[in-house]
Write a protein that holds these residues in place. Structure first.
Motif, PDB file in Angstrom:
ATOM      1  N   ALA A  76       0.808  -1.212  -0.008  1.00 14.66           N
ATOM      2  CA  ALA A  76      -0.068   0.070  -0.138  1.00 14.66           C
ATOM      3  C   ALA A  76       0.889   1.391   0.098  1.00 14.66           C
ATOM      4  CB  ALA A  76      -0.951  -0.048   1.025  1.00 14.66           C
ATOM      5  N   GLU A  77       2.002   1.217   1.029  1.00 19.03           N
ATOM      6  CA  GLU A  77       2.627   2.516   0.854  1.00 19.03           C
ATOM      7  C   GLU A  77       3.428   2.560  -0.499  1.00 19.03           C
ATOM      8  OE1 GLU A  77       5.051   3.245   4.413  1.00 19.03           O
ATOM      9  OE2 GLU A  77       3.024   3.341   5.841  1.00 19.03           O
ATOM     10  N   ALA A  78       3.932   1.331  -0.907  1.00 20.38           N
ATOM     11  CA  ALA A  78       4.647   1.516  -2.310  1.00 20.38           C
ATOM     12  C   ALA A  78       3.707   2.024  -3.285  1.00 20.38           C
ATOM     13  CB  ALA A  78       4.951   0.012  -2.871  1.00 20.38           C
ATOM     14  N   LEU A  79       2.334   1.706  -3.380  1.00 16.09           N
ATOM     15  CA  LEU A  79       1.727   2.324  -4.194  1.00 16.09           C
ATOM     16  C   LEU A  79       1.382   3.999  -4.034  1.00 16.09           C
ATOM     17  CD1 LEU A  79      -0.973  -0.349  -4.334  1.00 16.09           C
ATOM     18  CD2 LEU A  79       0.119   0.325  -6.293  1.00 16.09           C
ATOM     19  N   GLY A  80       1.565   4.319  -2.842  1.00 15.94           N
ATOM     20  CA  GLY A  80       1.367   5.693  -2.319  1.00 15.94           C
ATOM     21  C   GLY A  80       2.666   6.363  -2.976  1.00 15.94           C
ATOM     22  N   ALA A  81       3.909   5.874  -2.932  1.00 14.80           N
ATOM     23  CA  ALA A  81       4.974   6.492  -3.470  1.00 14.80           C
ATOM     24  C   ALA A  81       4.930   6.420  -4.957  1.00 14.80           C
ATOM     25  CB  ALA A  81       6.297   5.545  -2.881  1.00 14.80           C
ATOM     26  N   GLY A 116       2.175   6.738  -6.583  1.00 14.32           N
ATOM     27  CA  GLY A 116       1.325   8.182  -6.553  1.00 14.32           C
ATOM     28  C   GLY A 116       0.487   8.642  -7.983  1.00 14.32           C
ATOM     29  N   SER A 117       0.305   7.653  -8.895  1.00 13.93           N
ATOM     30  CA  SER A 117      -0.695   7.752  -9.990  1.00 13.93           C
ATOM     31  C   SER A 117      -1.840   7.884  -9.840  1.00 13.93           C
ATOM     32  CB  SER A 117      -0.224   6.556 -11.041  1.00 13.93           C
ATOM     33  OG  SER A 117      -0.605   5.364 -11.075  1.00 13.93           O
ATOM     34  N   PRO A 118      -2.732   8.380 -10.840  1.00 15.57           N
ATOM     35  CA  PRO A 118      -4.030   7.985 -10.651  1.00 15.57           C
ATOM     36  C   PRO A 118      -4.573   6.742 -10.289  1.00 15.57           C
ATOM     37  CG  PRO A 118      -3.771   9.560 -12.317  1.00 15.57           C
ATOM     38  CD  PRO A 118      -2.401   8.854 -11.911  1.00 15.57           C
ATOM     39  N   VAL A 119      -4.320   5.825 -11.072  1.00 17.32           N
ATOM     40  CA  VAL A 119      -4.426   4.352 -10.709  1.00 17.32           C
ATOM     41  C   VAL A 119      -4.210   3.874  -9.380  1.00 17.32           C
ATOM     42  CG1 VAL A 119      -3.977   1.813 -11.247  1.00 17.32           C
ATOM     43  CG2 VAL A 119      -3.859   3.666 -13.007  1.00 17.32           C
ATOM     44  N   CYS A 120      -3.110   4.295  -8.755  1.00 22.25           N
ATOM     45  CA  CYS A 120      -2.675   3.953  -7.274  1.00 22.25           C
ATOM     46  C   CYS A 120      -3.873   4.617  -6.350  1.00 22.25           C
ATOM     47  CB  CYS A 120      -1.502   4.627  -7.060  1.00 22.25           C
ATOM     48  SG  CYS A 120      -0.232   3.696  -7.932  1.00 22.25           S
ATOM     49  N   PHE A 121      -4.240   6.022  -6.509  1.00 18.66           N
ATOM     50  CA  PHE A 121      -5.299   6.512  -5.903  1.00 18.66           C
ATOM     51  C   PHE A 121      -6.450   5.758  -5.816  1.00 18.66           C
ATOM     52  CE2 PHE A 121      -3.545  10.820  -6.299  1.00 18.66           C
ATOM     53  CZ  PHE A 121      -3.942  11.464  -5.319  1.00 18.66           C
ATOM     54  N   ASP A 122      -7.023   5.004  -6.925  1.00 17.18           N
ATOM     55  CA  ASP A 122      -8.297   4.372  -7.189  1.00 17.18           C
ATOM     56  C   ASP A 122      -7.986   3.124  -6.304  1.00 17.18           C
ATOM     57  OD1 ASP A 122      -9.216   6.133  -8.562  1.00 17.18           O
ATOM     58  OD2 ASP A 122      -8.898   5.537 -10.644  1.00 17.18           O
ATOM     59  N   ILE A 123      -7.018   2.531  -6.397  1.00 20.71           N
ATOM     60  CA  ILE A 123      -6.793   1.028  -5.433  1.00 20.71           C
ATOM     61  C   ILE A 123      -6.693   1.409  -4.208  1.00 20.71           C
ATOM     62  CG2 ILE A 123      -4.823  -0.665  -5.328  1.00 20.71           C
ATOM     63  CD1 ILE A 123      -3.803  -0.162  -8.040  1.00 20.71           C
ATOM     64  N   LEU A 124      -6.140   2.320  -3.688  1.00 20.95           N
ATOM     65  CA  LEU A 124      -5.733   2.687  -2.311  1.00 20.95           C
ATOM     66  C   LEU A 124      -7.052   2.968  -1.507  1.00 20.95           C
ATOM     67  CD1 LEU A 124      -2.424   4.344  -2.276  1.00 20.95           C
ATOM     68  CD2 LEU A 124      -2.730   2.323  -1.325  1.00 20.95           C
ATOM     69  N   ARG A 125      -7.971   3.886  -2.155  1.00 18.77           N
ATOM     70  CA  ARG A 125      -9.348   4.050  -1.673  1.00 18.77           C
ATOM     71  C   ARG A 125     -10.125   3.014  -1.097  1.00 18.77           C
ATOM     72  NH1 ARG A 125      -9.161   8.217  -5.939  1.00 18.77           N
ATOM     73  NH2 ARG A 125      -8.684  10.274  -5.007  1.00 18.77           N
ATOM     74  N   LYS A 126      -9.904   1.806  -2.027  1.00 26.14           N
ATOM     75  CA  LYS A 126     -10.740   0.517  -1.799  1.00 26.14           C
ATOM     76  C   LYS A 126     -10.300   0.107  -0.432  1.00 26.14           C
ATOM     77  CE  LYS A 126     -10.815  -0.776  -6.732  1.00 26.14           C
ATOM     78  NZ  LYS A 126     -10.422  -1.626  -7.591  1.00 26.14           N
ATOM     79  N   TYR A 127      -9.228   0.295   0.085  1.00 25.20           N
ATOM     80  CA  TYR A 127      -8.860  -0.291   1.260  1.00 25.20           C
ATOM     81  C   TYR A 127      -8.964   0.540   2.737  1.00 25.20           C
ATOM     82  CZ  TYR A 127      -8.339  -4.016  -1.848  1.00 25.20           C
ATOM     83  OH  TYR A 127      -8.704  -5.258  -2.930  1.00 25.20           O
TER      84      TYR A 127
END
Length: 301
Positions: free
Chosen positions: A247-252, A254-265
């Motif tokens: 999760a923190e790697a996706l935050g690093a 930081g693309s719009p796709v990452c935003f969408d994935i992270l919001r789900k969790y």
């Protein structure tokens, strides 16, 4: 390096230790203290180890290790030996002791190298291997600096062939320290092929190993790592330490796709995953903002 007054450091420490504040503000305060360094900053960080958030406490230990200040050793020894602390916190304390690598940490690392918690045991074994490697490094050679400004738990392998490094990374019969060395070599190559090889590493090895792969993919900040990180985050049977790191790697990244994935969790059933997604979304916002620096609490107190 900026030198802050003790009053300023204490004010930042109050932000860190204020449980009523959003976790993302406390994280920014922590990284501000890490960047400032010194005895007062270490004391502020130490005071926070009674917090109910395992994620925050794990990050406290990480920052103390990255500071590489001998004054942090007694704190980290206490956390490693405290079985009431969560495994991910104790693991991070062991790794931090390996990062500092002072002569007086070997005894406690040896004591916990066969800990009943496998993540703690493997971390202490890795830390001992790092200290041994450093001791054997010829005085004429300098430890290579990480291009990501991090103190890594193992030096990168001297091998540069991605195929060979991938084989080393996935070889579960190989010493964990050498698999880590392959991991950091693949990170430093930072090619499409090396990133894909790292992604495959998320499918093998212990939880400790997989969590480090997730961390490294976050350091690279490349979109090619997203599908691997997403798959691990979405896998509810995966160890929460691995899911948190992904999760923190996706935050690093930081693309719009990452935003969408992270919001789900953000409402995940695991607290450490929920909190990691909250922190990761703050990192996403930072990566997509004109803000000068993430660790910005000094400017706000």
């Amino acid at each position: 390096m900026y030198v802050a007054s003790e009053d300023k450091i204490e004010a930042i420490g109050q932000v860190l230790n204020d449980k009523s504040r959003p976790l993302k503000e406390r994280f920014r305060a922590l990284f501000t203290l890490r960047n400032l360094g010194g005895a007062a900053a270490i004391q502020c960080i130490e005071q926070c180890f009674s917090d109910p958030s395992a994620l925050l406490k794990h990050e406290l230990a990480y920052c103390l290790g990255q500071m590489q200040d001998f004054m942090a050793v007694p704190v980290l020894k206490r956390i490693l030996s405290d079985r009431n602390q969560e495994p991910m916190v104790r693991h991070e304390a062991g790794e931090a002791l390996g990062a500092i690598a002072s002569p007086d940490v070997k005894e406690i690392l040896e004591e916990y190298a066969d800990d009943s918690v496998i993540e703690v045991a493997e971390t202490c074994q890795l830390a001992l291997d790092r200290i041994k490697w450093l001791a054997e490094l010829p005085k004429s050679e300098k430890l290579s600096e990480s291009p990501y400004a991090s103190v890594d738990p193992a030096p990168p392998s001297e091998e540069t062939d991605v195929t060979v490094l991938k084989q080393m990374l996935q070889d579960e019969n190989l010493n964990l320290f050498n698999r880590y060395r392959a991991m950091f070599a693949l990170r430093n190559l930072n090619t499409p092929e090396s990133i894909l090889a790292l992604g495959e590493g998320l499918k093998t090895g212990s939880a400790l190993f997989r969590h480090e792969v997730g961390f490294v993919l976050g350091q690279l900040q490349q979109d090619a790592g997203i599908p691997y990180l997403q798959a691990s985050l979405e896998d509810h049977s995966e160890n929460e330490m691995v899911r948190h790191e992904c999760a923190e790697a996706l935050g690093a990244i930081g693309s719009p796709v990452c935003f969408d994935i992270l919001r789900k969790y953000l409402d995940d059933d695991k607290q450490v995953v929920r909190e990691s997604c909250e922190i990761a979304l703050d990192m996403c916002e930072y990566e997509n903002s004109p803000e000068f620096q993430y660790a910005d609490t000094l400017l706000k107190v």
